[in-house]
Design a protein around this motif. Sequence first.
Motif, mmCIF file in Angstrom:
data_model
loop_
_atom_site.group_PDB
_atom_site.id
_atom_site.type_symbol
_atom_site.label_atom_id
_atom_site.label_comp_id
_atom_site.label_asym_id
_atom_site.label_seq_id
_atom_site.Cartn_x
_atom_site.Cartn_y
_atom_site.Cartn_z
ATOM 1 N N ALA A 75 0.873 -1.433 -0.014
ATOM 2 C CA ALA A 75 -0.139 -0.082 0.025
ATOM 3 C C ALA A 75 0.788 1.107 -0.065
ATOM 4 C CB ALA A 75 -0.821 -0.008 1.145
ATOM 5 N N GLU A 76 1.701 1.272 0.691
ATOM 6 C CA GLU A 76 2.811 2.383 0.913
ATOM 7 C C GLU A 76 3.662 2.607 -0.352
ATOM 8 O OE1 GLU A 76 6.481 4.307 3.833
ATOM 9 O OE2 GLU A 76 4.977 2.498 4.611
ATOM 10 N N ARG A 77 3.907 1.567 -1.311
ATOM 11 C CA ARG A 77 4.471 1.847 -2.620
ATOM 12 C C ARG A 77 3.422 2.475 -3.630
ATOM 13 N NH1 ARG A 77 7.214 -2.966 -1.381
ATOM 14 N NH2 ARG A 77 5.508 -4.066 -2.019
ATOM 15 N N VAL A 78 2.274 1.795 -3.356
ATOM 16 C CA VAL A 78 1.361 2.357 -4.500
ATOM 17 C C VAL A 78 0.699 3.894 -4.116
ATOM 18 C CG1 VAL A 78 -1.334 2.080 -5.060
ATOM 19 C CG2 VAL A 78 0.081 0.083 -4.658
ATOM 20 N N LEU A 79 0.506 3.990 -2.709
ATOM 21 C CA LEU A 79 0.431 5.471 -2.563
ATOM 22 C C LEU A 79 1.576 6.471 -2.928
ATOM 23 C CD1 LEU A 79 -1.200 4.928 1.040
ATOM 24 C CD2 LEU A 79 -2.473 5.661 -0.832
ATOM 25 N N THR A 80 2.691 5.887 -2.809
ATOM 26 C CA THR A 80 3.830 6.888 -3.132
ATOM 27 C C THR A 80 3.876 7.087 -4.768
ATOM 28 O OG1 THR A 80 5.252 6.064 -1.340
ATOM 29 C CG2 THR A 80 6.416 7.038 -3.048
ATOM 30 N N GLN A 81 3.222 6.129 -5.434
ATOM 31 C CA GLN A 81 3.486 6.328 -6.784
ATOM 32 C C GLN A 81 2.045 7.198 -7.111
ATOM 33 O OE1 GLN A 81 3.141 1.937 -7.529
ATOM 34 N NE2 GLN A 81 5.469 1.930 -7.773
ATOM 35 N N MET A 82 1.064 7.058 -6.472
ATOM 36 C CA MET A 82 0.182 7.997 -6.718
ATOM 37 C C MET A 82 0.447 9.493 -6.542
ATOM 38 S SD MET A 82 -3.708 6.512 -5.948
ATOM 39 C CE MET A 82 -4.544 5.462 -7.114
ATOM 40 N N ALA A 83 1.210 9.696 -5.388
ATOM 41 C CA ALA A 83 1.668 10.904 -5.020
ATOM 42 C C ALA A 83 2.635 11.489 -6.058
ATOM 43 C CB ALA A 83 1.997 10.928 -3.711
ATOM 44 N N LEU A 84 3.663 10.582 -6.629
ATOM 45 C CA LEU A 84 4.462 11.239 -7.449
ATOM 46 C C LEU A 84 3.911 11.769 -8.813
ATOM 47 C CD1 LEU A 84 7.475 8.561 -6.718
ATOM 48 C CD2 LEU A 84 7.527 11.169 -6.290
ATOM 49 N N SER A 85 2.796 10.885 -9.230
ATOM 50 C CA SER A 85 2.250 11.275 -10.420
ATOM 51 C C SER A 85 1.191 12.293 -10.678
ATOM 52 C CB SER A 85 1.432 9.949 -10.710
ATOM 53 O OG SER A 85 0.208 9.797 -10.159
ATOM 54 N N GLY A 86 1.134 13.139 -9.526
ATOM 55 C CA GLY A 86 0.518 14.399 -9.575
ATOM 56 C C GLY A 86 -0.938 14.288 -9.182
ATOM 57 N N ASN A 103 2.394 7.639 6.609
ATOM 58 C CA ASN A 103 3.889 7.707 6.538
ATOM 59 C C ASN A 103 4.186 8.514 4.972
ATOM 60 O OD1 ASN A 103 4.613 6.012 8.745
ATOM 61 N ND2 ASN A 103 4.680 4.108 7.605
ATOM 62 N N VAL A 104 3.085 8.222 3.923
ATOM 63 C CA VAL A 104 3.379 8.765 2.648
ATOM 64 C C VAL A 104 2.994 10.194 2.766
ATOM 65 C CG1 VAL A 104 2.562 8.726 0.187
ATOM 66 C CG2 VAL A 104 3.047 6.507 1.567
ATOM 67 N N ALA A 105 1.890 10.594 3.416
ATOM 68 C CA ALA A 105 1.475 12.007 3.503
ATOM 69 C C ALA A 105 2.187 12.679 3.925
ATOM 70 C CB ALA A 105 0.151 11.864 4.352
ATOM 71 N N ALA A 106 3.313 12.251 5.115
ATOM 72 C CA ALA A 106 4.393 12.946 5.632
ATOM 73 C C ALA A 106 5.559 13.484 4.552
ATOM 74 C CB ALA A 106 5.053 12.310 6.824
ATOM 75 N N LYS A 107 5.588 12.639 3.449
ATOM 76 C CA LYS A 107 6.674 13.052 2.286
ATOM 77 C C LYS A 107 5.956 13.847 1.428
ATOM 78 C CE LYS A 107 8.523 8.495 3.231
ATOM 79 N NZ LYS A 107 8.652 6.969 2.488
ATOM 80 N N PHE A 108 4.666 13.931 1.372
ATOM 81 C CA PHE A 108 4.083 14.862 0.324
ATOM 82 C C PHE A 108 3.013 15.723 0.856
ATOM 83 C CE2 PHE A 108 5.528 10.786 -1.890
ATOM 84 C CZ PHE A 108 6.132 11.094 -2.971
ATOM 85 N N PRO A 109 3.299 16.832 1.441
ATOM 86 C CA PRO A 109 2.504 17.586 2.417
ATOM 87 C C PRO A 109 1.450 18.372 1.297
ATOM 88 C CG PRO A 109 4.739 18.728 2.272
ATOM 89 C CD PRO A 109 4.626 17.168 1.635
ATOM 90 N N ASP A 110 1.725 18.500 0.140
ATOM 91 C CA ASP A 110 0.720 19.267 -0.664
ATOM 92 C C ASP A 110 -0.261 18.432 -1.269
ATOM 93 O OD1 ASP A 110 2.281 21.676 -0.536
ATOM 94 O OD2 ASP A 110 3.628 21.067 -2.151
ATOM 95 N N VAL A 111 -0.142 17.043 -1.063
ATOM 96 C CA VAL A 111 -1.228 16.097 -1.487
ATOM 97 C C VAL A 111 -2.191 15.945 -0.039
ATOM 98 C CG1 VAL A 111 -1.834 13.761 -2.316
ATOM 99 C CG2 VAL A 111 0.411 15.084 -3.043
ATOM 100 N N LYS A 112 -3.485 15.953 -0.676
ATOM 101 C CA LYS A 112 -4.580 15.727 0.533
ATOM 102 C C LYS A 112 -4.766 14.106 0.652
ATOM 103 C CE LYS A 112 -4.977 20.245 1.197
ATOM 104 N NZ LYS A 112 -3.907 20.595 0.138
ATOM 105 N N PHE A 113 -4.737 13.519 1.630
ATOM 106 C CA PHE A 113 -5.351 12.152 1.905
ATOM 107 C C PHE A 113 -6.605 11.951 2.671
ATOM 108 C CE2 PHE A 113 -0.705 12.196 0.746
ATOM 109 C CZ PHE A 113 -0.510 11.023 -0.090
ATOM 110 N N GLU A 114 -7.204 10.931 2.280
ATOM 111 C CA GLU A 114 -8.243 10.711 3.087
ATOM 112 C C GLU A 114 -8.214 8.979 3.425
ATOM 113 O OE1 GLU A 114 -11.221 12.472 3.842
ATOM 114 O OE2 GLU A 114 -10.806 14.295 2.934
ATOM 115 N N HIS A 115 -8.439 8.866 4.612
ATOM 116 C CA HIS A 115 -8.223 7.542 5.113
ATOM 117 C C HIS A 115 -9.594 6.967 5.961
ATOM 118 C CE1 HIS A 115 -6.993 4.182 7.950
ATOM 119 N NE2 HIS A 115 -6.917 3.534 6.698
#
Length: 357
Positions: A75-86, A103-115
């Motif tokens: 899941a962390e890999r997929v989320l990272t890839q999504m964030a990297l893809s804009g 974990n991924v949200a901390a690396k991409f503060p400009d992306v909004k996440f909903e869990h």
Amino acid sequence: MKSVKSILAGATLALGLGGAAYAEDPLKVGFVYVGPIGDFGWSYEHDQGRLAVVEHFGDAVETSYVESVPEGADAERVLTQMALSGHDLIFTTSFGYMDPTINVAAKFPDVKFEHATGYKNADNVSTYSARFYEGRAVLGTIAGHMTETNQVGYIASFPIPEVIRGINSAYIHAQKVNPDVEFKIVWVYTWFDPAKEADAATALIEQGVDVIMQHTDSPAAMTIAEERGIMAFGQASDMAQFGPTARLSSIIDDWAPYYIARTQAVIDGTWESTSTWDGIKEGMVEIGEFSDRVPAEVQAEAQAISDSIVSGEYHAFTGPLNKQDGSVWLAEGETADDGTLAGMDFYVEGVEGDIPN
């Protein structure tokens, strides 16, 4: 569906154009599912919510999804890839995605996440869930009335508070209308595994249950109930097509209004981290149509419970209630607070067996 490969290709293209999206570019919204969208249960209903976003916003929004993503490192890999893809907004739709999301949200503060169904928030992470236990109160009432063997089977996924709450709520309300009712619980340690779910249903039937409830994602149990001539309830979606005779009613998850509202908030620039826990009143939990097999008086009683929950006159966890060991939990007329419900790790009095570690 956009594959991970195509998502990464999109990220490369964006960087080739200078790494910045133009103002007229559509908002990119991603969804991560623990099961296949064809499970006709949990992931299916989340994807119905995604499709509602597409219909509502049209070309203003571009959605993608990745299905059958295991909880944990994958899941962390997929989320990272999504964030990297804009992607601007990402919905992660299973409890086990909680830490990967944080974990991924901390690396991409400009992306909004909903869990979905978790409890950890951050400045760019919201949480949301439904009060499924309200639906269990309604269906438990029906189960208590309809069982002829006084044996109700319950197929449980993982021993987390969400699932334990559901078992307790269903049992409390079944026992209210049928003091002789007993619950037989089978833990399958999976959200979606039709073979395991079918085996669990078969084992329960062999133990004498004539009504099956479930907190798993496939219609396998409903199919077995139909084949064996017993009764069951749809979970997360209606599932009527899999048990036209067996199905008594269902709990239906409706995520569409929430997904539309949160997407709109990002578009408007008003999105902020929130914690949402909605139920029957808000429409996030729906009760499926009652089968004609359910007597009119039982339908009326079940509907009255649903209506009283909506009006605020009734809470599904209202005392007197004891814990399984007989100790007092809620006094007469006292209702459970959200904090206790959110962390529920005990059975109520009358439920047999131990909660696995």
